[in-house]
Every structure is written in structure tokens, then in C-alpha cells.
Design a protein around this motif. Structure first.
Motif, PDB file in Angstrom:
ATOM      1  N   ASP A   1     -66.045 -40.109 -92.051  1.00 26.22           N
ATOM      2  CA  ASP A   1     -66.910 -40.053 -90.879  1.00 26.22           C
ATOM      3  C   ASP A   1     -66.148 -39.391 -89.754  1.00 26.22           C
ATOM      4  N   SER A   2     -66.862 -38.625 -88.963  1.00 23.02           N
ATOM      5  CA  SER A   2     -66.164 -37.933 -87.886  1.00 23.02           C
ATOM      6  C   SER A   2     -66.859 -38.174 -86.558  1.00 23.02           C
ATOM      7  N   ASN A   3     -66.155 -37.861 -85.502  1.00 19.99           N
ATOM      8  CA  ASN A   3     -66.792 -37.795 -84.191  1.00 19.99           C
ATOM      9  C   ASN A   3     -67.265 -36.356 -83.988  1.00 19.99           C
ATOM     10  N   ALA A   4     -67.609 -36.015 -82.773  1.00 20.56           N
ATOM     11  CA  ALA A   4     -68.253 -34.724 -82.543  1.00 20.56           C
ATOM     12  C   ALA A   4     -67.310 -33.541 -82.781  1.00 20.56           C
ATOM     13  N   ASP A   5     -66.062 -33.639 -82.316  1.00 16.05           N
ATOM     14  CA  ASP A   5     -65.203 -32.473 -82.507  1.00 16.05           C
ATOM     15  C   ASP A   5     -64.328 -32.606 -83.752  1.00 16.05           C
ATOM     16  N   CYS A   6     -64.615 -33.615 -84.534  1.00 16.89           N
ATOM     17  CA  CYS A   6     -63.924 -33.833 -85.814  1.00 16.89           C
ATOM     18  C   CYS A   6     -62.432 -34.091 -85.647  1.00 16.89           C
ATOM     19  N   ALA A   7     -61.992 -34.457 -84.466  1.00 17.11           N
ATOM     20  CA  ALA A   7     -60.587 -34.765 -84.261  1.00 17.11           C
ATOM     21  C   ALA A   7     -60.323 -36.227 -84.594  1.00 17.11           C
ATOM     22  N   ARG A   8     -61.369 -37.014 -84.679  1.00 16.16           N
ATOM     23  CA  ARG A   8     -61.203 -38.404 -85.097  1.00 16.16           C
ATOM     24  C   ARG A   8     -61.989 -38.603 -86.385  1.00 16.16           C
ATOM     25  N   LEU A   9     -61.266 -39.073 -87.412  1.00 13.82           N
ATOM     26  CA  LEU A   9     -61.904 -39.270 -88.710  1.00 13.82           C
ATOM     27  C   LEU A   9     -61.680 -40.704 -89.163  1.00 13.82           C
ATOM     28  N   VAL A  10     -62.706 -41.285 -89.782  1.00 13.70           N
ATOM     29  CA  VAL A  10     -62.536 -42.608 -90.370  1.00 13.70           C
ATOM     30  C   VAL A  10     -62.845 -42.501 -91.853  1.00 13.70           C
ATOM     31  N   VAL A  11     -61.878 -42.954 -92.657  1.00 15.83           N
ATOM     32  CA  VAL A  11     -62.003 -42.817 -94.106  1.00 15.83           C
ATOM     33  C   VAL A  11     -62.307 -44.171 -94.721  1.00 15.83           C
ATOM     34  N   ASP A  12     -63.360 -44.201 -95.503  1.00 15.24           N
ATOM     35  CA  ASP A  12     -63.771 -45.416 -96.219  1.00 15.24           C
ATOM     36  C   ASP A  12     -63.869 -46.637 -95.308  1.00 15.24           C
ATOM     37  N   GLY A  13     -64.129 -46.391 -94.050  1.00 14.56           N
ATOM     38  CA  GLY A  13     -64.337 -47.498 -93.131  1.00 14.56           C
ATOM     39  C   GLY A  13     -63.103 -48.311 -92.828  1.00 14.56           C
ATOM     40  N   TRP A  14     -61.912 -47.835 -93.216  1.00 16.28           N
ATOM     41  CA  TRP A  14     -60.741 -48.655 -92.878  1.00 16.28           C
ATOM     42  C   TRP A  14     -59.547 -47.859 -92.383  1.00 16.28           C
ATOM     43  N   LEU A  15     -59.506 -46.580 -92.658  1.00 15.96           N
ATOM     44  CA  LEU A  15     -58.375 -45.785 -92.190  1.00 15.96           C
ATOM     45  C   LEU A  15     -58.845 -44.820 -91.104  1.00 15.96           C
ATOM     46  N   GLU A  16     -58.115 -44.800 -90.010  1.00 14.55           N
ATOM     47  CA  GLU A  16     -58.484 -43.897 -88.932  1.00 14.55           C
ATOM     48  C   GLU A  16     -57.419 -42.812 -88.772  1.00 14.55           C
ATOM     49  N   LEU A  17     -57.878 -41.583 -88.736  1.00 11.17           N
ATOM     50  CA  LEU A  17     -56.974 -40.466 -88.531  1.00 11.17           C
ATOM     51  C   LEU A  17     -57.372 -39.758 -87.246  1.00 11.17           C
ATOM     52  N   GLU A  18     -56.412 -39.602 -86.358  1.00 12.75           N
ATOM     53  CA  GLU A  18     -56.693 -38.847 -85.126  1.00 12.75           C
ATOM     54  C   GLU A  18     -55.844 -37.595 -85.124  1.00 12.75           C
ATOM     55  N   LEU A  19     -56.541 -36.470 -85.102  1.00 10.97           N
ATOM     56  CA  LEU A  19     -55.825 -35.206 -85.157  1.00 10.97           C
ATOM     57  C   LEU A  19     -55.618 -34.685 -83.754  1.00 10.97           C
TER      58      LEU A  19
ATOM     59  N   TYR B   1     -49.212 -26.926 -97.465  1.00  8.13           N
ATOM     60  CA  TYR B   1     -48.982 -26.146 -96.246  1.00  8.13           C
ATOM     61  C   TYR B   1     -49.911 -26.492 -95.094  1.00  8.13           C
ATOM     62  N   THR B   2     -50.538 -27.668 -95.145  1.00  3.67           N
ATOM     63  CA  THR B   2     -51.338 -28.074 -94.001  1.00  3.67           C
ATOM     64  C   THR B   2     -50.407 -28.702 -92.974  1.00  3.67           C
ATOM     65  N   GLU B   3     -50.172 -27.975 -91.927  1.00  5.39           N
ATOM     66  CA  GLU B   3     -49.245 -28.480 -90.909  1.00  5.39           C
ATOM     67  C   GLU B   3     -50.065 -28.890 -89.702  1.00  5.39           C
ATOM     68  N   ILE B   4     -50.469 -30.117 -89.665  1.00 10.30           N
ATOM     69  CA  ILE B   4     -51.205 -30.569 -88.497  1.00 10.30           C
ATOM     70  C   ILE B   4     -50.777 -31.982 -88.172  1.00 10.30           C
ATOM     71  N   SER B   5     -50.581 -32.225 -86.918  1.00 15.82           N
ATOM     72  CA  SER B   5     -50.080 -33.509 -86.491  1.00 15.82           C
ATOM     73  C   SER B   5     -51.231 -34.489 -86.322  1.00 15.82           C
ATOM     74  N   TYR B   6     -51.061 -35.678 -86.845  1.00 20.40           N
ATOM     75  CA  TYR B   6     -52.119 -36.671 -86.703  1.00 20.40           C
ATOM     76  C   TYR B   6     -51.522 -38.068 -86.764  1.00 20.40           C
ATOM     77  N   SER B   7     -52.328 -39.007 -86.306  1.00 16.33           N
ATOM     78  CA  SER B   7     -51.912 -40.403 -86.442  1.00 16.33           C
ATOM     79  C   SER B   7     -52.745 -41.029 -87.545  1.00 16.33           C
ATOM     80  N   LEU B   8     -52.166 -42.070 -88.148  1.00 18.52           N
ATOM     81  CA  LEU B   8     -52.860 -42.727 -89.260  1.00 18.52           C
ATOM     82  C   LEU B   8     -52.705 -44.229 -89.095  1.00 18.52           C
ATOM     83  N   ARG B   9     -53.814 -44.926 -89.014  1.00 14.52           N
ATOM     84  CA  ARG B   9     -53.692 -46.390 -88.923  1.00 14.52           C
ATOM     85  C   ARG B   9     -54.930 -47.075 -89.467  1.00 14.52           C
TER      86      ARG B   9
END
Ligand code: ZN
Ligand code: ZN
Lengths: 117, 1149
Positions: free
Chosen positions: B910-928, B987-995
Motif C-alpha cells: 500500500d502506498s501514499n500519494a507520492d509512493c514515498a511511504r509504503l506498507v507491506v502486508d499491513g505490518w512493515l512500513e518503508l519510508e523512502l 543495484y537499487t541504491e535508495i535510502s529508506y527506513s524499515l520498521r
């Protein structure tokens, strides 16, 4: 029991004295695949199950030469002395058997009685 | 001098030449006994004994006076008018032989005067013939003696009395229950009674593979091999079944598979389901299937065989089927209740107190003289308990020298397990400390004393935490009785119960059936593929909890085996046919698509057997050092892969030397043999499902000479195998008193010990390793080496792809390292799964010893706040099992890059509008960090997934046809995809947080659906063809737009207005000239369809790829678009549509 009716799908040999039963594959004096070997009586035979690799025969029993009862070759059921005799017939005519055999049987009887008592 | 006399003088029975001359007469090539055979050797040794006997008898004299007396008697009798038997006058032992040997050759030699020719004369020939007759008679007596003994044993079995009754019941009833306790003979005899009553096409199921083999052997033997190949078995790796087979022993699982193919089981007339009381999952299910199958097969006969446990349950389930109860054959057993005093009760975390156990050993030593034989069997709940008590007992045993202490559980090496069957020296008892494996599975004779702790560890499944749990329970009364019975198999016995009689009375009557304890995934999958309808309404003998069924259905949906309506997907129906766990089946299918079949076969096989790394040896520093080069910090599957590959290499170079190689590394070679067999089976499965190309021009072919050599070798191997089989059983050796002391403490000494033990039976001259022989018969080593070399030292790109495949196979079994792990000690690393927090890595895993590789590198993290650490190096673990013993442990883990793997395998993104925040399977959040990059990553992932899915479906669809020439999926397309996947992974070099999301966050995760009115007011941007085949619709629950089955755009609670123009930013497409303000979704949509010019051309040109190329890249990109402004249907790609629309937009402004 008729054992030599070869038509029955499962040919079974049964000793009329001890009840031992076993399927047999051949009845006669000349076991198959044995070349020089001839039996001195008509016998019920099967393939020896205890050496599965080799083609060996195993004599199960035959008919008593006197009363034609079907008996196995076990020592308690029959005796071969030029002919097959069931134990009943042996006991009936014990006196005609050689000493060696009489002594042997007497000894066996003794030991089996000892075991029972 | 006449030659005859000189020969007679020079004839020497001991001379090999002389014997060889007789061999020429009696033991020729076509004779009953041939020179050189075993029988022939036995004859000559018999001959020696016979000659010695004759000489002795001749010396003592035969007493002629008696002979005369007998003759006199005989004459007297004849006078008395009785029947004359016409017996010879002189006794001769040969008259007692009913066999004669006669050929012309023999006759001639015996009739010869002894002059003129060489070789044995009449006397020698006659002597030899007489000896031969006695030898034949002797062999006949010997064999008949065995037969008579066998028949006596059969008759003495309790079930023998019931044989005609059983046959009669089976004739008259479709279902019969035969109940009898261990030792009544039901498993071996009932099939034979049915066979001799004329039934055929009989199948008899067994819960254990090993029982299938031993029963087939036993029944074949007992029925005197009269049925020859007519009694056979069929198990996972091997079968002896032929068209002539009348009685087949097979596993329950295999019969179920057969029902999948042959729904009425037309191939059988009689089914015997043995050991139904054990209530295994497969057995319970099988009964259910058979129950409904009987309706369509009124002629089918079903016999259930059970111990005398809960018989009514089975009878009732089959419409009150008649029950025949056979008493067991048990000797009286004295039961002594000896509850453990409270001060010796272990508290929860403590080790067992050995004192109650030692007291029993002492008591036995005091009460029973050592010359009275009888071993002790001690039941404990688990391996840890066993080693505690073993240690204490060993001290006592070393002191008294009256005991040999042996552990018994399934994680021991086969050789160690086997020791419990060896005998102890006189005056010494075995003390076997076992899990409940000795309750039913393993039967040890000679046990006189049983000690029952009353405890068992059982696996249960927690559907909520998605976790298996190994917990200790009190046993049931039925188990308790079963354990007791083990003391009375060979004589009267004693059973010590370490609990009170009142405890016993409070026990549950029966053990909990497996179907109530385990995950039902495979079962439900199989039910679906057998079209058994709703699993909830299936009539089980004892229905599993609905929650369990529901959990399995959900899991299968997550795995992609069932669709949202609960119907089988194409991958699901394939998985249902593979006799492996769902995750393993998935891995195999995925591996077959890419060029990674070989390593995936190995890993899948490794996951399906117990670990070859023996627990005890890994604590041995020497073993650990030797194993070091095999370890891979990518994950346990790679360690297993390295180990297998190295082993195959050793096998190729040193053959049987692999045994030593394994021992040095603390590896259980048996497991590697299992792996290689399983691997072969998986390969066959994939081939038969058209998922693997057949091997072209087998390199094993070779020239004629090589083939001949191989054939000769095979013949030799078969010979060795036969010899081994004959030796088997007569091999029990006597244990040494020191046996127990070495075992556990230092497995390193195992090497030495095994060597010692083997020396004494090296009589046959060579140290034959039967496993090596079987291995060589089954596998072509050079072929295997070739296959394995593909997966050796995988380049990092291949490794990355393999990890992704494993991860997709294992999904949703993922774990996230706790964010504070880098501040914790190695032994305190914590992980979280979606359903269970705070799990740890099993100590055998590579990540337990090397946890740093999972930490986010310090220099790359950027602290974004107290709780946010950005990095491009986050990882997650995919794991095979989550099992709770004293702690919840993850085992068989592999690490994968978090963002990439999650985007490629997760079921819900699931994403927000600019796809910088993603939630995977309802338990993992990734913020790019950067929305720009975020969008790009997401778009790439969506494209790759679509492509991957498409190819997978194509592969699955074409597979049943199995024609390798018409490979629907071309190699080049697959190579392209794997290259792109690898590029994405590495080779995906993108910084993100995972929690992990907190519980509160999960509750307020979504914006929820928008009211209808709002939707209709706004013009919905054209989002449909985000990428081929996809349709974007508002998500009715989450809100936002459901773009694909797994991706919902802009549904997260922090999302901005979906249609807000402010989301538009100017963007240049790197592939085409497009430059315009687009919303994130529009950009993704464009990116999905716009390929670099070069790539597209290449695709189009390749004729091989035509099929796929047309379906996926060209035709599907264009679609009919109706422009309201132009009022025209246009065939455009989505980019062109965008351009077209922009055109109107700008022109109107
Ligand atoms: Zn008899
Ligand atoms: Zn008679």
C-alpha cells in the motif's frame, strides 16, 4: 484332500498328521531343472524359499507307501526307509524295521516324553 | 604296473586336482550344483566331515552279530502273518535317503573296471556319489526344518485361530475392523490369509516407509516366495511393484496420491489400512476419502487394522463395521507407581533431577541377579531430558559396570540408533533412554523393565502465531499402556511409572490425533485438488478445528495456491501433485523457470530432510573448523548447498571415502544420501510435469567400451547389494561395556570407534559400504557432478536471484531483525515475524554465529530522528520453520535485501500519494527518502512482477503438454527478466527506513473508501492500463486505487487527495521525449509501458520471442482509447494516450 489335482489354482500340500500346509509347485519324481537328480518316490515339492537366489527344490512330503496317507517329511510324521512310511504305519510295523531305527525311535520317544513331563 | 592300481594308490581326497576331476563328473555347468558355487563349497566341506564320520564308524565296527539277530527277528515276523514291508535285510543309512543321482557318466565310471582311463575310478565315484546323496538329504532336512519352524511360529500367533473368521468377515462385509495388540501378528498374517483365500490386488498401507519394506520382505518370505514378485512394496524412492504384484505395501501418503490419479482405485480389490489407531494426519484423511469412495466401489473390501485402542470410533465411522478383536500375546507385567517426590520435581526452567531414575537402576541391581537377563527401556519426553539422564546413568554405569547406557531418538545418527538392537555382554543390561519413538515405531526385543516418565513432547501448531510448538504434555492412558507393554514382549516384566495412580486415572484416554495438532496446508491443498468440496463440511473421523482449516485456507491464498474464492490456481494444482510442502513445491516451480533448477533442487531436497549437521559434533571444535569452508553467510540454504556440492565432489573422487570425509565434519552421511535421492525424485517430478527440459545426449552414453565397463560395474554392485542383504539380520554384534561412555560427549571419537567395531567382521575381505553401493546403482556420479558444478561457486548475480526465488517460495515466512540488534550481544539478537514478536535464530543457523551480516552498516545509516534510520542496506530473513521449544526459533534462514524482495514478493503493498511511504502486508512500513526515486523503484518492481508472473503462467500452462520443443517461454525472454531482476536486487541504491507498525498504527492505516458522490464528481484520471492486464479501481476497503492484485495506491491514511493537481510535477521520461507534469500514478503508468528504444526493437526483431513479445510488449501496450474531444476510437499506448490528452488540455487553456 486331493493334492494332485493340478487344476486347482492354488495347489496346497497339507500333512495329515501335523497339519503343516504349504503351497507346492510340483508333484512327481523328477524335480524340474535338476538334471541328474531323481527321487525314489512321488513327492510334493516347492521351490526352496530359503535360498531365493538359486533354483533349488524342497521336498514337502509324500504319500505313505502302506496307507497312502499324505505326510510331510518331518521326523515326527514320517520316515523314509527305501519307501515312505507314515508314523502310524511305522509304529504298527515297528518290528520289521532294523534295530538302528527302532532304537532311534525309542530314544526320540523318551526324550519327547521327558520334555512333556 | 597297472594304471588303475597306481591311480588308486595316488588318489588323494585332499588334492584339489583329484576333487576337480570329480567336479567334472558331478558338478558340471548344468548340474544341480555347479562347481564354484556356494553349494559346491559346502558340499566339499560336508564331504570332509562325512569321511571323518565314516572312518570313525568303521573303526568302532558295525556289530555283525546284531545284524544276524535282526534278520532272525524279521523271519519270525513274516511267519506271524503280518504285512510284509519288504525292507532290505541289512541296515544302511542310505536307504533313508529318498534322492538318487544318476547320469550315464556316473554309471559308466562306476561300472568301469578301473583300467585304461584316467580320473576317478568306481570306488571314488561311488564314494563321492554317496556323500552327495547324504549332502542333498542334509540340505533338504535343513530347509524343511526351517519351514516347519516358520509354520509353527505362524500357528502360535494369536491371530492364527481367527484366520478363517477374518476371511469370512471380509467376504461378507465391505468394511472390517481387526483389532489386536502388538505381537498378535495381524500385519504379517492378515494379508497372507487373504492371499491364500484367493483375494488379489491387495494394498496394505503403513504409516512408515521402513515398515513397507520389512513387511513386504517378511510376507514374501513367510509365503515361501511362492508369490515371488507378487508381494511388493512402493515407497517414495523405490518400488518392487510389477504387473504381477498381488499384494503391495505402501505408505498412506502414496495411496492418497494414487487416489488423486485413479479416483475409484480400480487397481485394487482389497485395501488394508494398518495402524489406524496411530491417528496420523494422512491416515485420518485417507479413512475419510475411502469412506466416500466405498459408495462408488461396492465390491471394494476395506480392512482397518488397529491396536485395541478406541475401536468403536472406527467401527462407528464405517456404519458399525464388524470388529474382530484378537488378544495380544503379552506376558504378565507388574506395575509399580513411583511418583517423583516434590523435592525432586524439576521446576520449569531446570534440568531433570536424575535421582528417581538412578534409584530404579539401583533397585534392579539389588533385586535381580545379573545373570537373569533383561534390559531396561526408559521413556523421556525429549532430547535434552535424555542427555541429562543419560549423563547421570552413565556415571552409575561406569561405576557398577553392569549397564550400557544408550540414547534413542530420531535426531541421532543411524549408526547410533542401530546400537539399541545390539546385545549386551553377559551380566550387563542395556539401559535404553528413548523418546516415544520406542512406543510404537521401534520395537526392541529383550526389554524386561520399563520406566515411564509419563511425559511426551508433541508438536502442535498455533494458527494465530503461525508457529509450530514443541510442548511437553502428560501422555494418555493408551500411550501409558503401550509403554508398559514393551516390558512384556519376551517374558514377564516390570513397569515403573514415575507418577501416581491418580495421575494415571486423570490422563486423557487417547493421544490427541495429529489432525488436531498440525498445520493443515498440505491437507487442504490436496482436498481441493481431489474436488472434495468445502473442507469444513468434509466428514472426518474426528474433524479438525474449523480455525485450523481456515488458517490453512488463508495461508494457501497467501502462498498463491488458492485464489480469492478459494479455488486452486494453476500453480496450486501443480503444487497439489508434488508430494512436498507447499513452500518447497513453490521453490521448485520457480526454480524451473529460471536457469537455477540445479541449486534449487538441492536446496529443496535439503529442506525436506533433517539437517546433515549433527548437533553434538558441531560443538566439537575440530568438526566446526572442518565445516568452516562450507558455511555461507548468505544463509543456511547456501551452507547446505555448499555441503552437498562438496560431498558430491568427494564421492566422485573418492567414492566410499566420503564416509570419512563426513565423519571429520560431523555430518550424518545418511542425510546426504537421502538428499541425493530426493533430489533425483524432484527432478523426475519436474520432468514429468514438463517443467524441466530432458537432458540432451546423456554424457553417460560414452563409447561401447565405456558402456560395457559400466555394465560390468553395475553387475558387480548388484552382487554386492545382494550379498549385503543376505548378511543383514545376522549382524547383531555384542556391545562393549564402554559403548555408552563415548557416544555423546565427543562424537569425534566416533571415528575411531567405528573403525574398531568393523575390524572383527572384515571377514569378507573388503569393507563394503552398502550406502555407497546403493548410491552408485541409483546415480550416475559424473552426471551428478556435472549438475552440481552448475551450482558451485555461484556468481553473485545468480546467488542474488536464487535468494529471491527462495524468498518468494518461502513467503510469507519472513522475519525482520529488531532495530536495536546491533547494540545487543550476539546471543541476544531478536527478530519479529508478522504474527510473532521476539523470535530468535536457532543456534544451528549461520546467522546465530554471524549476526553482524544482518546489521545495517553504521556508516551508511543516517539518523533521521530517534526512531528512524535510513539506509539502502536493510535486510529481512526468509525462513523455513518457526518452532517454539523453550524459545521460538527460526531455522533455515536466508537474508534478502528488504525493499527489493518485499516489492517483488509481497501480497499486499500500500502506498501514499507520492509512493514515498509504503506498507507491506499491513505490518512493515518503508519510508523512502526521495519521492522521485521511490516512484522509480516501485514502477520497476511492478513491471518486473508483471513480467515474471506472465512468464510463470505461460510456463505452467504449457507444462502439462510436456513437449519440450514447443517451449512457450523462450530462453531469451527469461534471461532478460533474470537480468533485470538481478539488476534491481543488486543495484537499487535508495535510502529508506524499515520498521514494524505499532498496533495503533495498524488500526488507523487506511483512509477507507470514498463516498460515491465524491468519486463521480471528479474526473477519474485514466489509470486503467498502469501496466499490461491491470485495471485500477477504487479499493472498497482500504480506499485509494487498487492497481494490481497486490498494490493499492494512495490508500494510506496520510495520503493526499487522490486527484489533487498539486501532485503533478514536471518529469522527463528517460526513454522517450515525453516531458510534462504528471501525477505519480501517471508516471508509473508511463514507465511500465515505455521501454528504452533499443530494447523494444530487439524484442521485436527476435523471431524466437515472437509469441511472448507480441503478447506482452507490443499488442498489450496499445489499446483502444476513446477520446471524447475528438470523438474517435484511437489505438494508442498509454503514453500516447497521455500525450493525446495533454494536447487537448493545453489547447483548451
Ligand atoms: Zn507332518
Ligand atoms: Zn501309513
Amino acid at each position: 484332500m486331493e493334492h494332485n489335482t493340478t487344476e486347482t489354482p492354488q495347489k496346497t500340500f497339507t500333512c495329515q498328521l501335523c497339519g503343516l500346509t504349504s503351497p507346492f509347485t510340483y508333484y512327481g519324481q523328477k524335480p524340474p531343472n535338476t538334471r541328474a537328480i531323481v527321487l525314489l518316490e512321488e513327492c510334493f515339492m516347492t521351490k526352496d524359499p530359503f535360498c531365493p537366489e538359486k533354483e533349488k527344490f524342497l521336498v514337502l512330503g509324500s504319500n505313505c507307501s502302506l496307507c497312502s496317507m499324505c505326510v510331510c517329511v518331518g521326523l515326527d510324521c514320517s520316515l523314509f526307509y527305501t519307501k515312505r512310511f507314515c508314523m502310524q504305519c511305522v509304529n504298527k510295523h515297528l518290528d520289521q524295521f532294523p534295530h538302528q531305527i527302532q532304537a532311534e525311535l525309542a530314544k526320540k520317544r523318551q526324550s519327547s516324553q521327558a520334555a512333556v513331563s | 604296473m597297472s594304471s588303475g592300481r597306481s591311480r588308486h594308490r595316488t588318489w588323494d581326497w585332499d588334492s584339489p586336482q583329484c576333487r576337480a576331476q570329480l567336479d567334472e563328473v558331478f558338478f558340471r555347468r548344468h548340474d544341480y550344483i555347479q562347481a564354484g558355487s556356494q553349494d559346491h563349497k559346502e558340499f566339499w566341506s560336508f564331504f570332509d566331515r562325512f569321511q571323518r564320520f565314516k572312518t570313525k564308524r568303521d573303526m568302532s565296527g558295525s556289530g555283525s552279530s546284531r545284524k544276524e539277530a535282526r534278520e532272525q527277528e524279521g523271519r519270525d515276523k513274516r511267519k506271524s502273518g503280518k504285512v510284509d514291508l519288504d525292507l532290505p535285510k541289512d541296515y544302511d543309512a542310505r536307504y533313508r535317503i529318498n534322492v538318487s543321482v544318476c547320469t550315464r557318466d556316473i554309471e559308466e565310471r562306476m561300472g568301469r573296471s578301473g583300467k585304461g582311463s584316467s580320473g576317478p575310478g568306481p570306488q571314488e565315484t561311488s564314494d563321492c556319489r554317496l556323500a552327495l546323496l547324504h549332502f542333498l538329504d542334509f540340505s533338504q532336512k535343513q530347509s524343511f526344518g526351517k519351514l516347519a519352524k516358520l509354520r509353527r511360529e505362524q500357528k502360535s500367533l494369536p491371530i492364527y485361530q481367527y484366520r478363517s473368521r477374518i476371511v469370512d468377515l471380509v467376504r461378507r462385509h465391505p468394511v472390517v475392523v481387526v483389532a489386536g495388540d502388538t505381537g498378535c501378528g495381524k500385519s504379517t498374517q492378515v494379508p497372507q490369509y487373504l492371499l491364500s483365500a484367493g483375494f488379489h490386488n491387495i494394498a496394505c498401507t503403513q504409516p512408515r516407509r521402513i515398515a513397507c519394506i520389512s513387511l513386504a520382505k517378511r510376507v514374501s518370505f513367510e509365503s515361501l516366495n511362492q508369490y515371488g514378485s507378487k508381494v511388493g512394496y512402493q515407497i517414495r524412492f523405490e518400488t518392487t511393484r510389477t504387473t504381477a504384484t498381488k499384494l503391495l505395501f505402501l505408505t498412506e501418503g502414496l495411496l492418497l496420491r494414487q487416489i488423486q490419479q485413479d479416483t475409484t482405485l480400480a487397481q485394487y480389490n482389497v485395501l488394508i489400512v494398518d495402524e489406524v489407531h496411530e491417528r496420523h494426519l494422512h491416515c485420518d484423511f485417507l479413512l475419510g476419502v475411502l469412506r466416500s469412495l466405498l459408495a462408488s466401489r461396492p465390491d471394494l473390501r476395506l480392512i482397518l487394522m488397529s491396536a485395541t485402542i478406541n475401536i468403536k470410533l472406527f467401527s462407528d465411522y464405517f456404519n458399525s463395521a464388524p470388529v474382530l478383536q484378537v488378544p495380544g500375546r503379552l506376558f504378565p507385567i507388574q506395575v509399580i507407581y513411583q511418583p517423583i517426590p516434590s523435592e525432586e520435581q524439576p521446576s520449569r526452567s531446570e534440568k531433570l533431577d536424575p535421582r528417581p531414575y538412578l534409584r530404579i537402576l539401583q533397585g534392579i541391581d539389588q533385586r535381580y541377579p545379573p545373570e537373569e537377563r533383561g534390559d531396561l527401556l526408559l521413556f523421556l519426553s525429549g532430547v535434552a531430558e535424555i542427555s541429562t539422564i543419560q549423563e547421570a546413568c552413565q556415571v552409575y554405569a561406569t561405576h557398577t559396570r553392569r549397564w550400557i547406557v544408550l540414547p534413542l531418538h530420531s535426531t541421532l545418527s543411524v549408526a547410533q540408533q542401530d546400537k539399541v538392537f545390539d546385545t549386551s555382554p553377559p551380566g550387563v543390561r542395556k539401559c535404553i533412554i528413548s523418546t516415544n519413538i520406542a512406543e510404537t515405531s521401534v520395537t526392541i526385543d529383550g526389554v524386561r523393565f520399563v520406566v515411564d516418565s509419563g511425559k511426551v513432547k508433541e508438536m502442535s501448531f498455533d494458527p494465530k502465531a503461525k508457529m509450530q510448538r514443541l510442548q511437553e504434555f502428560w501422555i494418555s492412558r493408551a500411550s501409558s499402556e503401550q509403554r508398559k507393554g514393551r516390558a512384556g514382549r519376551t517374558g514377564p516384566g516390570v513397569c515403573y511409572r514415575l507418577y501416581a495412580e491418580s495421575d494415571y486415572d486423570a490422563f486423557a484416554p487417547y493421544p490427541v490425533p495429529e489432525i488436531h495438532r498440525v498445520a493443515l496446508d498440505s491437507l487442504i491443498l490436496q482436498m481441493k485438488s481431489m474436488h472434495l468440496g468445502d473442507p469444513l463440511s468434509f466428514v472426518f473421523i474426528d474433524p479438525p478445528p474449523a480455525a485450523s482449516i481456515q488458517a490453512a485456507v488463508t495461508y494457501l491464498k497467501e502462498q498463491g495456491a488458492l485464489d480469492s474464492r478459494g479455488e486452486l490456481t494453476s500453480i496450486g494444482s501443480l503444487l497439489a501433485q508434488l508430494p512436498v510442502d507447499v513452500v518447497i513445491g513453490k521453490m521448485l516451480v520457480l526454480g524451473s523457470l529460471f536457469n537455477l533448477v540445479e541449486p534449487v533442487l538441492t536446496v529443496a531436497a535439503a529442506f525436506s530432510v533433517q539437517s546433515p549437521f549433527l548437533r553434538s559434533s558441531q560443538q566439537n571444535p575440530d568438526c566446526a573448523t572442518a565445516c568452516q569452508p562450507l558455511h555461507s553467510n548468505q544463509g543456511d540454504p547456501f551452507t547446505l548447498l555448499n555441503t552437498f556440492n562438496a560431498w558430491v565432489e568427494v564421492k566422485g573422487e573418492r567414492g566410499g571415502g566420503s564416509r570419512k570425509w563426513c565423519r571429520r565434519r560431523g555430518l550424518e552421511e545418511q542425510r546426504l544420501y537421502e538428499m541425493v535421492n530426493l533430489r533425483r525424485q524432484f527432478r523426475d517430478l519436474l520432468k514429468s510435469h514438463g517443467l524441466m527440459e530432458p537432458v540432451y545426449s546423456a554424457p553417460s552414453g560414452g563409447d561401447r567400451k565405456q558402456r560395457r565397463e559400466r555394465l560390468t560395474e553395475r553387475r558387480k554392485l548388484h552382487q554386492l547389494k545382494r550379498e549385503h542383504e543376505q548378511l543383514e539380520g545376522s549382524r547383531r554384534k555384542v556391545l562393549r561395556l564402554e559403548e555408552g561412555q563415548e557416544g555423546d560427549l565427543s562424537s569425534g571419537s566416533d571415528t575411531e570407534e567405528a573403525g574398531k567395531g568393523r575390524k572383527d567382521k572384515a571377514g569378507s575381505g573388503q569393507n563394503m559400504d552398502i550406502q555407497e553401493v546403493k548410491f552408485k546403482l541409483r546415480h550416475n556420479v559424473s552426471e551428478l557432478q556435472e549438475a552440481v558444478s552448475i551450482s558451485q561457486d555461484l556468481p553473485s548475480r545468480q546467488q542474488a536471484l536464487l535468494k529471491l526465488l527462495l524468498c518468494r517460495g518461502l513467503y510469507p515466512q519472513l522475519a525482520l531483525p529488531d532495530e536495536h540488534n546491533s547494540n545487543r550481544k550476539d546471543s541476544e539478537q531478536v527478530f519479529h515475524t508478522r504474527n510473532k514478536q521476539g523470535v530468535v535464530i536457532h543456534p544451528t543457523s549461520v546467522f546465530a554465529s554471524d549476526p553482524e551480516v544482518l546489521h545495517v552498516p553504521e556508516d551508511e545509516t543516517r539518523e533521521m530522528g530517534p526512531d528512524r534510520r535510513d539506509s539502502s542496506r536493510h535486510q529481512v530473513l526468509a525462513f523455513v520453520t518457526l518452532l517454539e521449544t523453550n524459545k521460538p526459533y527460526l531455522s533455515n534462514c536466508v537474508r534478502v535485501p528488504a525493499l527489493q524482495a518485499l516489492l517483488l514478493v509481497a501480497n499486499s503493498i500500500d502506498s501514499n500519494a507520492d509512493c514515498a511511504r509504503l506498507v507491506v502486508d499491513g505490518w512493515l512500513e518503508l519510508e523512502l527518502r526521495e519521492a522521485e526515486g521511490a516512484l522509480k523503484v516501485l514502477a520497476t518492481a511492478l513491471t518486473l512482477r508483471a513480467e515474471w508472473e506472465h512468464l510463470l503462467q505461460a510456463q505452467l500452462k504449457q507444462s502439462p503438454a510436456g513437449e519440450p520443443e514447443v517451449q512457450g517461454v523462450s530462453r531469451r525472454v527469461i534471461e532478460k527478466l533474470s537480468e533485470n531482476l538481478v539488476r534491481f536486487l543488486l543495484y537499487t541504491e535508495i535510502s529508506y527506513s524499515l520498521r514494524r507498525l505499532t498496533a495503533f498504527q495498524t488500526q488507523n492505516l487506511y483512509i477507507g473508501p470514498r463516498p460515491e458522490s465524491e468519486l463521480s464528481q471528479t474526473e477519474i484520471p485514466d489509470l486503467k492500463p498502469l501496466f499490461p492486464g491491470a485495471e485500477a479501481k477504487p479499493d472498497p476497503i482500504k480506499g485509494g486505487l487498487r492497481v494490481t492484485s497486490f498494490f493499492t495506491y494512495n490508500c494510506l491514511a496520510d495520503s493526499k487527495d487522490l486527484y489533487s493537481e498539486c501532485l503533478r510535477t514536471f518529469w522527463t521520461c528517460p526513454n522517450c521525449d515525453l516531458y510534462m507534469p504528471l501525477t505519480p500514478l501517471e508516471r508509473m503508468q508511463h514507465e511500465a509501458s515505455c521501454r528504452p528504444a533499443g530494447e523494444q526493437q530487439q524484442l521485436d526483431k527476435d523471431p524466437e520471442d515472437e509469441k511472448v513479445a507480441t503478447s506482452s510488449s507490443v499488442s498489450s501496450l496499445t489499446r483502444v482509447y476513446h477520446c471524447d474531444v475528438c470523438n474517435e476510437d484511437l489505438n494508442l499506448t498509454s503514453t500516447e494516450i497521455l500525450k493525446h490528452k495533454r494536447q487537448h488540455m493545453y489547447s483548451t487553456k
